[in-house]
Design a protein around this motif. Structure first.
Motif, PDB file in Angstrom:
ATOM      1  N   UNK A 198       0.848  -1.204   0.000  1.00 35.59           N
ATOM      2  CA  UNK A 198       0.000   0.000   0.000  1.00 35.59           C
ATOM      3  C   UNK A 198       0.882   1.254   0.000  1.00 35.59           C
ATOM      4  N   UNK A 199       1.940   1.225   0.820  1.00 35.98           N
ATOM      5  CA  UNK A 199       2.837   2.382   0.900  1.00 35.98           C
ATOM      6  C   UNK A 199       3.535   2.605  -0.440  1.00 35.98           C
ATOM      7  N   UNK A 200       3.908   1.506  -1.094  1.00 34.45           N
ATOM      8  CA  UNK A 200       4.587   1.638  -2.384  1.00 34.45           C
ATOM      9  C   UNK A 200       3.644   2.159  -3.470  1.00 34.45           C
ATOM     10  N   UNK A 201       2.381   1.703  -3.420  1.00 27.31           N
ATOM     11  CA  UNK A 201       1.402   2.228  -4.404  1.00 27.31           C
ATOM     12  C   UNK A 201       1.168   3.725  -4.176  1.00 27.31           C
ATOM     13  N   UNK A 202       1.150   4.113  -2.897  1.00 31.27           N
ATOM     14  CA  UNK A 202       1.006   5.544  -2.580  1.00 31.27           C
ATOM     15  C   UNK A 202       2.188   6.322  -3.165  1.00 31.27           C
ATOM     16  N   UNK A 203       3.407   5.766  -3.012  1.00 32.05           N
ATOM     17  CA  UNK A 203       4.606   6.440  -3.536  1.00 32.05           C
ATOM     18  C   UNK A 203       4.548   6.520  -5.065  1.00 32.05           C
ATOM     19  N   UNK A 204       4.044   5.447  -5.706  1.00 29.40           N
ATOM     20  CA  UNK A 204       3.930   5.447  -7.172  1.00 29.40           C
ATOM     21  C   UNK A 204       3.019   6.582  -7.647  1.00 29.40           C
ATOM     22  N   UNK A 205       1.877   6.737  -6.938  1.00 26.21           N
ATOM     23  CA  UNK A 205       0.947   7.822  -7.297  1.00 26.21           C
ATOM     24  C   UNK A 205       1.614   9.186  -7.147  1.00 26.21           C
ATOM     25  N   UNK A 206       2.369   9.349  -6.071  1.00 24.47           N
ATOM     26  CA  UNK A 206       3.028  10.649  -5.841  1.00 24.47           C
ATOM     27  C   UNK A 206       4.057  10.925  -6.942  1.00 24.47           C
ATOM     28  N   UNK A 207       4.846   9.882  -7.277  1.00 23.68           N
ATOM     29  CA  UNK A 207       5.876  10.078  -8.310  1.00 23.68           C
ATOM     30  C   UNK A 207       5.214  10.390  -9.650  1.00 23.68           C
ATOM     31  N   UNK A 208       4.113   9.681  -9.974  1.00 23.86           N
ATOM     32  CA  UNK A 208       3.422   9.902 -11.249  1.00 23.86           C
ATOM     33  C   UNK A 208       2.917  11.341 -11.337  1.00 23.86           C
TER      34      UNK A 208
ATOM     35  N   UNK B 284       5.108  14.652  -7.550  1.00 19.99           N
ATOM     36  CA  UNK B 284       5.137  15.218  -6.199  1.00 19.99           C
ATOM     37  C   UNK B 284       6.149  14.451  -5.345  1.00 19.99           C
ATOM     38  N   UNK B 285       6.572  15.114  -4.303  1.00 18.50           N
ATOM     39  CA  UNK B 285       7.574  14.534  -3.403  1.00 18.50           C
ATOM     40  C   UNK B 285       7.002  13.307  -2.685  1.00 18.50           C
ATOM     41  N   UNK B 286       7.838  12.289  -2.513  1.00 17.96           N
ATOM     42  CA  UNK B 286       7.420  11.097  -1.766  1.00 17.96           C
ATOM     43  C   UNK B 286       7.910  11.261  -0.322  1.00 17.96           C
ATOM     44  N   UNK B 287       6.990  11.225   0.650  1.00 16.93           N
ATOM     45  CA  UNK B 287       7.428  11.413   2.039  1.00 16.93           C
ATOM     46  C   UNK B 287       8.457  10.351   2.445  1.00 16.93           C
ATOM     47  N   UNK B 288       9.475  10.771   3.204  1.00 23.30           N
ATOM     48  CA  UNK B 288      10.526   9.842   3.633  1.00 23.30           C
ATOM     49  C   UNK B 288       9.951   8.694   4.456  1.00 23.30           C
ATOM     50  N   UNK B 289       8.791   8.929   5.089  1.00 19.08           N
ATOM     51  CA  UNK B 289       8.197   7.895   5.928  1.00 19.08           C
ATOM     52  C   UNK B 289       7.715   6.688   5.128  1.00 19.08           C
ATOM     53  N   UNK B 290       7.534   6.838   3.805  1.00 18.14           N
ATOM     54  CA  UNK B 290       7.176   5.666   2.989  1.00 18.14           C
ATOM     55  C   UNK B 290       8.279   4.619   3.133  1.00 18.14           C
ATOM     56  N   UNK B 291       9.522   5.071   3.030  1.00 18.00           N
ATOM     57  CA  UNK B 291      10.649   4.147   3.168  1.00 18.00           C
ATOM     58  C   UNK B 291      10.690   3.545   4.575  1.00 18.00           C
ATOM     59  N   UNK B 292      10.319   4.341   5.571  1.00 15.71           N
ATOM     60  CA  UNK B 292      10.299   3.832   6.953  1.00 15.71           C
ATOM     61  C   UNK B 292       9.318   2.667   7.071  1.00 15.71           C
ATOM     62  N   UNK B 293       8.148   2.827   6.458  1.00 12.22           N
ATOM     63  CA  UNK B 293       7.120   1.784   6.538  1.00 12.22           C
ATOM     64  C   UNK B 293       7.588   0.529   5.791  1.00 12.22           C
ATOM     65  N   UNK B 294       8.141   0.711   4.593  1.00 11.82           N
ATOM     66  CA  UNK B 294       8.601  -0.440   3.811  1.00 11.82           C
ATOM     67  C   UNK B 294       9.743  -1.154   4.543  1.00 11.82           C
ATOM     68  N   UNK B 295      10.648  -0.365   5.123  1.00 14.87           N
ATOM     69  CA  UNK B 295      11.777  -0.961   5.849  1.00 14.87           C
ATOM     70  C   UNK B 295      11.296  -1.721   7.083  1.00 14.87           C
ATOM     71  N   UNK B 296      10.239  -1.199   7.730  1.00 19.12           N
ATOM     72  CA  UNK B 296       9.698  -1.894   8.911  1.00 19.12           C
ATOM     73  C   UNK B 296       9.214  -3.274   8.506  1.00 19.12           C
TER      74      UNK B 296
END
Lengths: 215, 287
Positions: free
Chosen positions: A180-190, A193-205
């Motif tokens: 879900x976090x990665x799909x959110x990041x994909x939408x932001x990149x498309x 817009x900036x991808x919040x650093x916390x996306x990586x935090x969630x994926x890393x968790x």
């Protein structure tokens, strides 16, 4: 009868309040201890009697610490069912500060009390008030079903609530949340817009959660 | 120019308005509970609205650097609907909230018996909760409505200095001034009062007990009318200090009587993280 811990040690909190504020808090705690239902009349105006604002050295507002201490006093005199009824009432008719204090109080409940306030968390997560969203993703969020909890984390990413506020992220992050976090990041990149650093935090968790199984 | 709009219905306004208001100097406002244009049909509809005034709208304003306070009441128009009148019994739940700085808008719309009953009861609540009252004066037959308003205020025992009688004009201002109540003026694009007439009233009567608001809502209105009135005052020869008094210090004095204004975060007058003798400087704790 139910254990709910204060946000700040009572003696420490009083050191930060004025003499009048500390005396007012003592008096309100005594009233609630003697008659727990009094909290319904005291909760809204409590901070006007004790003072409000940041507490030096604590990541907590005075008004939150004061209200949670009143909740702790009520909890000590109530069984789980009656405490839950009181919390539901305080939340329903609370302003945003009072609602946040109820959510913070839920996070301070002893798990053995068996009290489930997840309906209040879900109400808070339907709002766009970041102070309520953050408070709803604390310890008590362990009562949320997985789908609601994942959407709570996603809402944090979406509204800018730091995921550091999410209790148990490391233990509960799963593949679905990471996706879900990665799909959110994909939408932001498309959208450029900036991808919040916390996306990586969630994926890393999630990666850390699954590491033992990979190994 | 720092501006406190003492009467504006932000729930009906856009984020563009919030941005423009902040750019014009608005740092604080009071949003009175009122009619929504579409009549309500039940008590629950009021409760959700009140929750919004002490919840979401307060949060929304804070996002734009503006301190939001509100007033809570059953408005005169809907006091006439028996399906809504019972909300009066639930008002005490809201009148004790931190962000609620007055009982209002109360007053008259069509001057019915039901309106008078609701008005008198809510003035009692203002006395009980030690809150000021914000009184709406009717659009029709304003002079008679204002006269009866002042009679009810006197009978209530609420001090005249705790009452603002709003939406005044050249015809109604004199009796409100004589009664010692605060005088509210809603500056509109084409009704009620405009900024140049407002300046003339200030020149004639002085700056005491005057509140100037935009009363902007869902109708044709302008949330920058407070700033435009300040500009008109300067052009007419009033000083910066006079403008500050009318647009900031007067509303702070009036609503400050509630003991519930929190302006430090927006007025730049205190560093919330500051400490004094090792203690946090906590706000409030006065009563």
């Amino acid at each position: 009868m139910t254990t709910l811990l204060p946000l700040v040690d009572p003696a420490e909190l009083r050191r930060h309040l004025s003499a009048e504020g500390a005396a007012a808090l003592d008096s309100m705690v005594a009233e609630v201890t003697a008659e727990p239902a009094r909290i319904g009349r005291l909760f809204a105006g409590a901070a006007r009697r004790t003072g409000r604002g940041p507490l030096a050295g604590h990541d907590v507002l005075a008004q939150d610490a004061v209200r949670v201490e009143l909740l702790a006093a009520a909890a000590a005199a109530l069984d789980g069912d009656r405490l839950r009824a009181e919390l539901v009432e305080l939340y329903r008719f609370g302003d945003s500060d009072e609602k946040r204090a109820v959510l913070l109080g839920l996070n301070r409940l002893d798990p053995s009390a068996g009290l489930d306030g997840s309906d209040l968390l879900l109400d808070a997560l339907r709002t766009n008030d970041t102070r309520l969203v953050a408070a709803a993703m604390g310890d008590h969020a362990r009562h949320l079903p997985d789908d609601a909890w994942r959407h709570g984390v996603l809402k944090c990413l979406f509204t800018g609530v730091p995921v550091a506020e999410v209790a148990g992220l490391e233990e509960r992050a799963d593949a679905e949340l990471a996706a879900m976090a990665e799909r959110f990041a994909t939408e932001r990149r498309a959208a450029g817009r900036e991808v919040p650093a916390d996306v990586a935090t969630v994926v890393a968790a999630h990666d850390r959660t699954t590491e033992p199984r990979k190994a | 120019m720092r501006i406190f709009d003492p009467h504006i219905h932000m729930s009906s306004r856009t984020t563009d308005d919030y941005e423009a208001m902040h750019a014009a100097g608005v740092r604080a406002l009071v949003e009175p509970a009122f009619w929504l244009g579409q009549p309500r049909t039940n008590v629950g509809s009021f409760l959700d609205y009140f929750d919004s005034l002490v919840g979401w709208e307060r949060f929304r304003a804070a996002q734009f650097g503006i301190a939001h306070h509100c007033t809570i009441a059953l408005n005169p128009k809907e006091a006439n609907d028996p399906r809504c009148a019972e909300v009066i019994d639930l008002l005490p739940r809201y009148l004790d909230k931190d962000g609620v700085v007055a009982v209002g808008e109360v007053g008259f719309d069509s001057m019915t018996e039901a309106e008078e009953k609701a008005f008198a009861r809510q003035l009692e609540l203002a006395v009980e909760f030690a809150l000021p009252a914000m009184v709406h004066t009717p659009h029709r037959d304003k002079e008679a409505g204002t006269r009866r308003t002042l009679e009810l205020v006197e009978a209530s025992g609420l001090a005249p200095g705790m009452v603002v009688v709003d939406h005044l004009n050249e015809v109604t201002v004199g009796q409100v001034d004589d009664a010692g109540c605060w005088m509210g003026f809603s500056i509109y694009p084409d009704t009620k009062m405009d900024e140049h007439r407002m300046v003339r009233i200030l020149q004639e009567r002085g700056l005491d007990r005057v509140l100037v608001n935009s009363a902007a809502d869902w109708g044709r209105s302008d949330p920058l009318k407070t700033a435009k009135t300040g500009q008109a005052m300067l052009e007419a020869g009033f000083s910066d200090d006079d403008v500050d008094r009318v647009l900031w210090r007067n509303p702070v004095e009036f609503f400050g009587q509630s003991g519930r204004l929190v302006l430090e975060d927006v007025a730049g007058s205190a560093d919330p993280g500051a400490t004094f003798e090792g203690n946090s400087i906590l706000r409030g704790g006065r009563d």
